[in-house]
Design an enzyme around this catalytic site. Structure first.
Site, PDB file in Angstrom:
ATOM      1  N   CYS A 123       0.815  -1.229   0.000  1.00 27.71           N
ATOM      2  CA  CYS A 123       0.000   0.000   0.000  1.00 27.71           C
ATOM      3  C   CYS A 123       0.843   1.271   0.000  1.00 27.71           C
ATOM      4  CB  CYS A 123      -0.943  -0.007   1.194  1.00 27.71           C
ATOM      5  SG  CYS A 123      -2.038  -1.421   1.127  1.00 27.71           S
ATOM      6  N   HIS A 161      -3.639   7.034   1.981  1.00 23.51           N
ATOM      7  CA  HIS A 161      -3.988   5.698   1.481  1.00 23.51           C
ATOM      8  C   HIS A 161      -5.374   5.337   2.027  1.00 23.51           C
ATOM      9  CE1 HIS A 161      -3.952   1.544   0.501  1.00 23.51           C
ATOM     10  NE2 HIS A 161      -3.855   1.150   1.758  1.00 23.51           N
ATOM     11  N   ASN A 217     -10.117  -0.466  -0.987  1.00 19.63           N
ATOM     12  CA  ASN A 217      -8.657  -0.389  -0.921  1.00 19.63           C
ATOM     13  C   ASN A 217      -8.076  -0.952  -2.227  1.00 19.63           C
ATOM     14  OD1 ASN A 217      -5.948  -0.620  -0.364  1.00 19.63           O
ATOM     15  ND2 ASN A 217      -6.203  -1.630   1.613  1.00 19.63           N
TER      16      ASN A 217
HETATM   17  O1  UT7 Z   1      -4.022  -1.396   3.271  1.00 21.77           O
HETATM   18  C1  UT7 Z   1      -3.218  -2.339   3.897  1.00 21.77           C
HETATM   19  C2  UT7 Z   1      -3.237  -2.178   5.378  1.00 21.77           C
HETATM   20  N1  UT7 Z   1      -4.467  -2.700   5.896  1.00 21.77           N
HETATM   21  C3  UT7 Z   1      -5.153  -1.988   6.780  1.00 21.77           C
HETATM   22  O2  UT7 Z   1      -4.801  -0.884   7.118  1.00 21.77           O
HETATM   23  C4  UT7 Z   1      -6.367  -2.666   7.384  1.00 21.77           C
HETATM   24  C5  UT7 Z   1      -6.353  -2.488   8.882  1.00 21.77           C
HETATM   25  N2  UT7 Z   1      -7.434  -3.220   9.542  1.00 21.77           N
HETATM   26  C6  UT7 Z   1      -8.722  -2.840   9.436  1.00 21.77           C
HETATM   27  O3  UT7 Z   1      -9.050  -1.916   8.716  1.00 21.77           O
HETATM   28  C7  UT7 Z   1      -9.736  -3.543  10.301  1.00 21.77           C
HETATM   29  O4  UT7 Z   1      -9.080  -4.328  11.260  1.00 21.77           O
HETATM   30  C8  UT7 Z   1     -10.734  -4.437   9.503  1.00 21.77           C
HETATM   31  C9  UT7 Z   1     -11.640  -3.571   8.676  1.00 21.77           C
HETATM   32  C10 UT7 Z   1      -9.974  -5.411   8.618  1.00 21.77           C
HETATM   33  C11 UT7 Z   1     -11.596  -5.224  10.486  1.00 21.77           C
HETATM   34  O5  UT7 Z   1     -12.266  -4.334  11.377  1.00 21.77           O
HETATM   35  P1  UT7 Z   1     -12.189  -4.532  12.953  1.00 21.77           P
HETATM   36  O6  UT7 Z   1     -12.989  -3.470  13.558  1.00 21.77           O
HETATM   37  O7  UT7 Z   1     -10.730  -4.626  13.337  1.00 21.77           O
HETATM   38  O8  UT7 Z   1     -12.913  -5.918  13.128  1.00 21.77           O
HETATM   39  P2  UT7 Z   1     -12.376  -7.243  13.844  1.00 21.77           P
HETATM   40  O9  UT7 Z   1     -11.385  -7.946  12.974  1.00 21.77           O
HETATM   41  O10 UT7 Z   1     -11.968  -6.919  15.241  1.00 21.77           O
HETATM   42  O11 UT7 Z   1     -13.694  -8.097  13.904  1.00 21.77           O
HETATM   43  C12 UT7 Z   1     -14.799  -7.707  14.740  1.00 21.77           C
HETATM   44  C13 UT7 Z   1     -15.932  -8.685  14.533  1.00 21.77           C
HETATM   45  C14 UT7 Z   1     -15.496 -10.131  14.637  1.00 21.77           C
HETATM   46  O12 UT7 Z   1     -16.564 -10.879  15.218  1.00 21.77           O
HETATM   47  P3  UT7 Z   1     -16.497 -11.283  16.787  1.00 21.77           P
HETATM   48  O13 UT7 Z   1     -15.253 -12.093  16.946  1.00 21.77           O
HETATM   49  O14 UT7 Z   1     -16.453  -9.987  17.536  1.00 21.77           O
HETATM   50  O15 UT7 Z   1     -17.766 -12.042  16.963  1.00 21.77           O
HETATM   51  C15 UT7 Z   1     -15.370 -10.564  13.198  1.00 21.77           C
HETATM   52  O16 UT7 Z   1     -15.570 -11.946  13.023  1.00 21.77           O
HETATM   53  O17 UT7 Z   1     -16.471  -8.534  13.216  1.00 21.77           O
HETATM   54  C16 UT7 Z   1     -16.485  -9.789  12.558  1.00 21.77           C
HETATM   55  N3  UT7 Z   1     -16.288  -9.540  11.150  1.00 21.77           N
HETATM   56  C17 UT7 Z   1     -17.301  -9.272  10.309  1.00 21.77           C
HETATM   57  N4  UT7 Z   1     -18.617  -9.165  10.509  1.00 21.77           N
HETATM   58  C18 UT7 Z   1     -19.385  -8.852   9.453  1.00 21.77           C
HETATM   59  C19 UT7 Z   1     -15.123  -9.528  10.440  1.00 21.77           C
HETATM   60  N5  UT7 Z   1     -15.373  -9.231   9.153  1.00 21.77           N
HETATM   61  C20 UT7 Z   1     -16.709  -9.076   9.054  1.00 21.77           C
HETATM   62  C21 UT7 Z   1     -17.565  -8.763   7.985  1.00 21.77           C
HETATM   63  N6  UT7 Z   1     -18.887  -8.668   8.228  1.00 21.77           N
HETATM   64  N7  UT7 Z   1     -17.097  -8.548   6.726  1.00 21.77           N
END
Ligand code: UT7
Length: 333
Positions: free
Chosen positions: A117, A257, A287
């Site tokens: 990225c 980004h 992204n």
């Molecule tokens: O560009 C390259 C660099 N990448 C980045 O900068 C990305 C950085 N990370 C992020 O932007 C975020 O971590 C994500 C958008 C990838 C995820 O968001 P989050 O707020 O960190 O969610 P999480 O991984 O902590 O997941 C929270 C909950 C989980 O469920 P439980 O365990 O709380 O029951 C996940 O299973 O959300 C669930 N979850 C979803 N639910 C609905 C994960 N993906 C989804 C989804 N739809 N697509």
């Protein structure tokens, strides 16, 4: 005193495929919802390159041809083309070579930069350095990624995030006070465990086993990457402001980004910027990895003025991150 030659962006263009993959469509493929994606990431739809045999070079070709036409540049005049990508058409040769061939660029040397990225920023500074030394007079930097080719559409934690696009800029020397002023780049290879593609390289070459294990897709531990991204992207943006004695009021635009709206907003807050000074289009494209920054510049081009102070900032796989300070070099045509 002889003026320092600076490299200035003198043209910008981008290209996105027509197909829009909406949150609604994704919610029929995996267990997700428009509400979750909008709240946690800020993406509504992303573009997907459909069609047999099409890759990142085809999007790069469209962006480059449009750039040449827009700037009245003939392909023969280009002496360097760098493509930032993590989704090359093939392992080798470089996608930059393929783009050059397709766009009729026959007098340039070309190569790829793979910094995920942050790829566009790293490639832009690399090209700028060639221009500043006087070795190159017209350089093109392309950010092109067909992220749909390495996205697992059965994995809800990653498949909502990515889209396909390409953006390109023309760089030329200038001796006025505009152009690329400064950059700060970092890498931390120990972060690779949180964001990578497990197979397909020399450690785990493609095999039935790697395909069956779905190892040719993006693997990301989202929360860990988020923690690093939100701190480091803001830190490096603030660091470049301080080094150049820039206060919030001096900045016209943050060009971040586009990985997560929450990361973008946190960076803007740390820099003391109001939301209207931040380029944001993640809602429409998701992204697109190396393409996010030129895609933003292209969309906001009509609002940019000569002499505007821009801070570009990125964080991504590697880990890689960095910021650039640019004084925009031209008014909208
Ligand atoms: O560009 C390259 C660099 N990448 C980045 O900068 C990305 C950085 N990370 C992020 O932007 C975020 O971590 C994500 C958008 C990838 C995820 O968001 P989050 O707020 O960190 O969610 P999480 O991984 O902590 O997941 C929270 C909950 C989980 O469920 P439980 O365990 O709380 O029951 C996940 O299973 O959300 C669930 N979850 C979803 N639910 C609905 C994960 N993906 C989804 C989804 N739809 N697509």
């Amino acid at each position: 005193m002889v003026n320092k030659i600076r490299a200035a962006i003198t043209g910008i263009h981008a290209w996105v495929p027509d197909y829009r993959l909406t949150n609604h469509e994704l919610s029929k493929m995996v267990d997700t919802s428009d509400e979750w994606i909008m709240q946690r990431v800020g993406i509504s739809e992303r573009r997907i390159l459909k069609g047999e045999g099409l890759g990142s070079s085809d999007m790069g070709e469209m962006a480059v041809k449009g750039l040449l036409e827009k700037t009245g540049t003939s392909p023969e005049e280009i002496d360097l083309l760098i493509c930032a990508t993590i989704t090359p058409d093939m392992s080798f040769p470089a996608t930059a070579n393929i783009i050059s061939d397709k766009a009729g660029i026959v007098n340039a040397f070309s190569f790829d930069v793979g910094a995920a990225c942050s790829g566009f920023l790293f490639a832009l500074q690399t090209a700028a350095t060639y221009v500043e030394t006087g070795k190159c007079k017209k350089a093109i930097v392309v950010g092109a990624d067909k992220m749909s080719s390495i996205t697992d559409y059965t994995d809800r934690t990653t498949c909502t995030l990515f889209g396909d696009a390409a953006g390109a800029v023309l760089l030329e020397p200038t001796d006025d006070d505009n152009g690329i002023m400064d950059y700060i780049f970092h890498t931390d290879g120990s972060g690779r465990k949180f964001l990578h593609m497990k197979a397909g390289g020399s450690v785990r070459p493609p095999s039935h086993e790697t395909v069956d294990a779905r190892e040719h897709f993006v693997y990301q531990e989202g929360q860990s990457v988020f923690k690093f991204a939100v701190v480091n992207m803001a830190d490096v943006a603030v660091e470049i402001m301080k080094r150049n004695n820039l206060k919030s009021k001096d900045i016209d635009w943050l060009v971040p980004h586009q990985a997560n709206l929450r990361i973008i907003e946190a960076t803007g807050r740390r820099m003391g910027l109001p939301p209207e000074k931040i380029m944001i289009n993640i809602e429409k494209y998701g992204n697109t990895t190396a393409a996010t920054i030129p895609l933003c510049l292209w969309e906001y081009e009509s609002r940019l003025r000569k002499g505007n102070h821009l801070i570009l900032a990125a964080f991504g796989g590697g880990f890689t991150w960095g910021s650039m300070y640019i004084k925009w070099a031209f008014d909208p045509k």
